[in-house]
Design an enzyme around this catalytic site. Structure first.
Site, mmCIF file in Angstrom:
data_model
loop_
_atom_site.group_PDB
_atom_site.id
_atom_site.type_symbol
_atom_site.label_atom_id
_atom_site.label_comp_id
_atom_site.label_asym_id
_atom_site.label_seq_id
_atom_site.Cartn_x
_atom_site.Cartn_y
_atom_site.Cartn_z
ATOM 1 N N CYS A 295 6.294 -8.838 6.357
ATOM 2 C CA CYS A 295 7.619 -8.353 6.770
ATOM 3 C C CYS A 295 8.081 -8.947 8.098
ATOM 4 O O CYS A 295 9.274 -8.937 8.404
ATOM 5 C CB CYS A 295 7.626 -6.833 6.840
ATOM 6 S SG CYS A 295 7.303 -6.069 5.251
ATOM 7 N N HIS B 83 14.060 -5.199 11.075
ATOM 8 C CA HIS B 83 13.506 -5.221 9.721
ATOM 9 C C HIS B 83 13.849 -3.881 9.080
ATOM 10 O O HIS B 83 13.711 -2.826 9.711
ATOM 11 C CB HIS B 83 11.987 -5.426 9.790
ATOM 12 C CG HIS B 83 11.303 -5.188 8.480
ATOM 13 N ND1 HIS B 83 11.744 -5.768 7.314
ATOM 14 C CD2 HIS B 83 10.232 -4.431 8.139
ATOM 15 C CE1 HIS B 83 10.964 -5.380 6.318
ATOM 16 N NE2 HIS B 83 10.049 -4.563 6.788
ATOM 17 N N ASN C 47 13.306 -2.146 1.242
ATOM 18 C CA ASN C 47 12.514 -3.043 2.091
ATOM 19 C C ASN C 47 12.329 -4.364 1.351
ATOM 20 O O ASN C 47 11.604 -4.437 0.366
ATOM 21 C CB ASN C 47 11.169 -2.385 2.387
ATOM 22 C CG ASN C 47 10.296 -3.209 3.325
ATOM 23 O OD1 ASN C 47 10.554 -4.395 3.542
ATOM 24 N ND2 ASN C 47 9.268 -2.591 3.874
HETATM 25 O O1 UT7 Z 1 7.732 -3.239 5.854
HETATM 26 C C1 UT7 Z 1 6.456 -3.199 6.338
HETATM 27 C C2 UT7 Z 1 6.212 -2.009 7.110
HETATM 28 N N1 UT7 Z 1 6.241 -0.841 6.266
HETATM 29 C C3 UT7 Z 1 6.770 0.244 6.738
HETATM 30 O O2 UT7 Z 1 7.314 0.214 7.809
HETATM 31 C C4 UT7 Z 1 6.621 1.528 5.970
HETATM 32 C C5 UT7 Z 1 6.221 2.600 6.930
HETATM 33 N N2 UT7 Z 1 6.067 3.895 6.357
HETATM 34 C C6 UT7 Z 1 7.071 4.646 5.849
HETATM 35 O O3 UT7 Z 1 8.188 4.192 5.749
HETATM 36 C C7 UT7 Z 1 6.759 6.090 5.499
HETATM 37 O O4 UT7 Z 1 5.479 6.394 5.934
HETATM 38 C C8 UT7 Z 1 6.890 6.389 3.986
HETATM 39 C C9 UT7 Z 1 8.352 6.366 3.559
HETATM 40 C C10 UT7 Z 1 6.083 5.374 3.203
HETATM 41 C C11 UT7 Z 1 6.352 7.797 3.684
HETATM 42 O O5 UT7 Z 1 6.963 8.765 4.503
HETATM 43 P P1 UT7 Z 1 6.062 9.826 5.297
HETATM 44 O O6 UT7 Z 1 6.989 10.763 5.936
HETATM 45 O O7 UT7 Z 1 5.142 9.047 6.200
HETATM 46 O O8 UT7 Z 1 5.289 10.576 4.141
HETATM 47 P P2 UT7 Z 1 3.712 10.641 3.854
HETATM 48 O O9 UT7 Z 1 3.177 9.319 3.473
HETATM 49 O O10 UT7 Z 1 3.053 11.359 4.989
HETATM 50 O O11 UT7 Z 1 3.709 11.567 2.574
HETATM 51 C C12 UT7 Z 1 4.253 12.874 2.571
HETATM 52 C C13 UT7 Z 1 4.114 13.482 1.179
HETATM 53 C C14 UT7 Z 1 2.746 13.286 0.547
HETATM 54 O O12 UT7 Z 1 2.402 14.478 -0.119
HETATM 55 P P3 UT7 Z 1 1.401 15.538 0.536
HETATM 56 O O13 UT7 Z 1 0.131 14.779 0.785
HETATM 57 O O14 UT7 Z 1 2.079 15.975 1.821
HETATM 58 O O15 UT7 Z 1 1.317 16.596 -0.497
HETATM 59 C C15 UT7 Z 1 2.966 12.201 -0.490
HETATM 60 O O16 UT7 Z 1 2.096 12.310 -1.581
HETATM 61 O O17 UT7 Z 1 5.039 12.870 0.267
HETATM 62 C C16 UT7 Z 1 4.380 12.492 -0.929
HETATM 63 N N3 UT7 Z 1 5.054 11.325 -1.506
HETATM 64 C C17 UT7 Z 1 6.112 11.440 -2.340
HETATM 65 N N4 UT7 Z 1 6.754 12.505 -2.832
HETATM 66 C C18 UT7 Z 1 7.804 12.264 -3.666
HETATM 67 C C19 UT7 Z 1 4.782 10.020 -1.297
HETATM 68 N N5 UT7 Z 1 5.652 9.266 -1.987
HETATM 69 C C20 UT7 Z 1 6.484 10.116 -2.650
HETATM 70 C C21 UT7 Z 1 7.591 9.936 -3.511
HETATM 71 N N6 UT7 Z 1 8.205 11.036 -3.977
HETATM 72 N N7 UT7 Z 1 8.041 8.717 -3.850
#
Ligand code: UT7
Length: 323
Positions: free
Chosen positions: A114, A250, A280
């Site tokens: 990225c 980005h 992304n």
């Molecule tokens: O481009 C390269 C760099 N990449 C990035 O910058 C990405 C960086 N990360 C992010 O953008 C965020 O971390 C995400 C969008 C990927 C996730 O957001 P988050 O607020 O960090 O959520 P999380 O990973 O802590 O997950 C929260 C909950 C989890 O459930 P539990 O464990 O709390 O029960 C996940 O299983 O959300 C759940 N979850 C979803 N729920 C519904 C994960 N993906 C989904 C989904 N739909 N698609």
């Protein structure tokens, strides 16, 4: 007089197929509301079958050349940032070279995931400043839809396909911060974090693999490292955040974009945001945002721009330039 690498043309290309968040609700336990609120993404484009990265890149390159008012043979080099090249080799850049009908110069790919476009821009700037090239086509192009695990809701809803390109051209400046062109660059990587974001396959492991990401861990690094590299690059150019007209980040997650702007003391009306429409697109996201930002009338000649990105590696960096 100081030699500067100035952006004289910009363009982009997005595949025709648009996929709204709601489409994922049929196959995954997810909702439009979750995707929107956690990432800011509303829709993304997916390439058609056979529409490879070099095809997207060529279309974006043609748009940038037309915007600059030059032909392919006026270019000395192509630097293409991608992690999703058509073939293991040759580089996608040489495929673009052929597709444009460019019979001279040289072309190569840069792989920094990225952060790829920031790395490519920095390399192209060095080619120009060292006198090895006068005009460089710098492209970011990706087909991340080809490395998605469609059963993994935590990654497959976040990425999209697309391409953006700029023409970078040598011009003489006065040596001041008022010069048009690239004023500073800052590149970083730390391979100790390789397990936070990677593809679990490749040539040497004999399978293409799928993208794997510990999203919340990457998130934690992102805001800190992006604000830091942006401020470092500004400092190298003897500028501060107060001088910035546009942050062109980005486009991974609106919350990362907002957090970085806040940490830099900048309001969101100084930020070009396209994540809602593109998702992304990895190395393509910054040149896409530059092109869309210009089309919207946000980016104008003379504006001071900071482009910043972070991705797998981890690799991150920033470029300060005057448009
Ligand atoms: O481009 C390269 C760099 N990449 C990035 O910058 C990405 C960086 N990360 C992010 O953008 C965020 O971390 C995400 C969008 C990927 C996730 O957001 P988050 O607020 O960090 O959520 P999380 O990973 O802590 O997950 C929260 C909950 C989890 O459930 P539990 O464990 O709390 O029960 C996940 O299983 O959300 C759940 N979850 C979803 N729920 C519904 C994960 N993906 C989904 C989904 N739909 N698609």
């Amino acid at each position: 007089m100081t030699r500067r690498a100035v952006i004289t043309g910009v363009g982009h290309y997005l595949p025709e197929r648009v996929v709204e968040n709601a489409e994922f609700e049929a196959s995954l336990e997810t909702t439009d509301e979750w995707i929107r609120s956690r990432s800011g993404i509303e829709r993304r484009h997916f390439a058609a079958e056979g529409e490879t990265t070099s095809v997207l890149a060529t279309n974006a390159a043609k748009a940038a050349l037309a915007d600059a008012g030059i032909k392919a043979d006026d270019i000395d080099a192509i630097v293409l940032a991608t992690s999703t090249s058509d073939l293991t080799f040759p580089s996608a850049a040489t495929m673009v070279q052929a597709a444009l009908g460019m019979t001279r110069g040289f072309a190569f790919d840069v792989q920094a995931v990225c952060a790829g476009f920031v790395y490519a821009l920095s390399n192209a700037n060095a080619l120009i400043l060292s006198g090895q090239a006068n005009r460089v086509l710098v492209i970011g192009a990706e087909t991340f839809s080809r490395i998605m695990d469609w059963t993994d809701r935590s990654t497959c809803v976040l990425f999209g396909d697309g391409a953006g390109a700029v023409v970078l051209e040598a011009q003489e400046g006065a040596g001041s911060t008022e010069d048009r062109g690239i004023l500073s660059t800052d590149l970083n990587s730390d391979g100790r974090y390789k397990d936070l974001l990677y593809v679990d396959g490749g040539v040497s492991t004999q399978n293409t693999g799928f993208l794997r990401m510990q999203g919340n861990q990457v998130f934690r690094h992102a805001v800190e490292k992006l604000a830091s590299t942006a401020n470092t690059a500004l400092g190298k150019a003897n500028l501060t955040a107060a001088d910035v007209d546009w942050i062109v980040p980005h486009q991974a997650n609106i919350r990362i974009i907002q957090g970085t702007a806040k940490k830099m003391g900048l309001s969101m009306d100084k930020v070009v945001v396209t994540v809602q429409d593109h998702g992304n697109t990895s190395a393509a996201s910054i040149p896409l945002a530059l092109s869309v930002g210009k089309q919207r009338g946000q980016i104008k000649q003379g504006d001071l721009i900071v482009a910043e990105a972070i991705g797998g590696g981890l690799a991150w960096g920033a470029v300060v330039l005057r448009w």
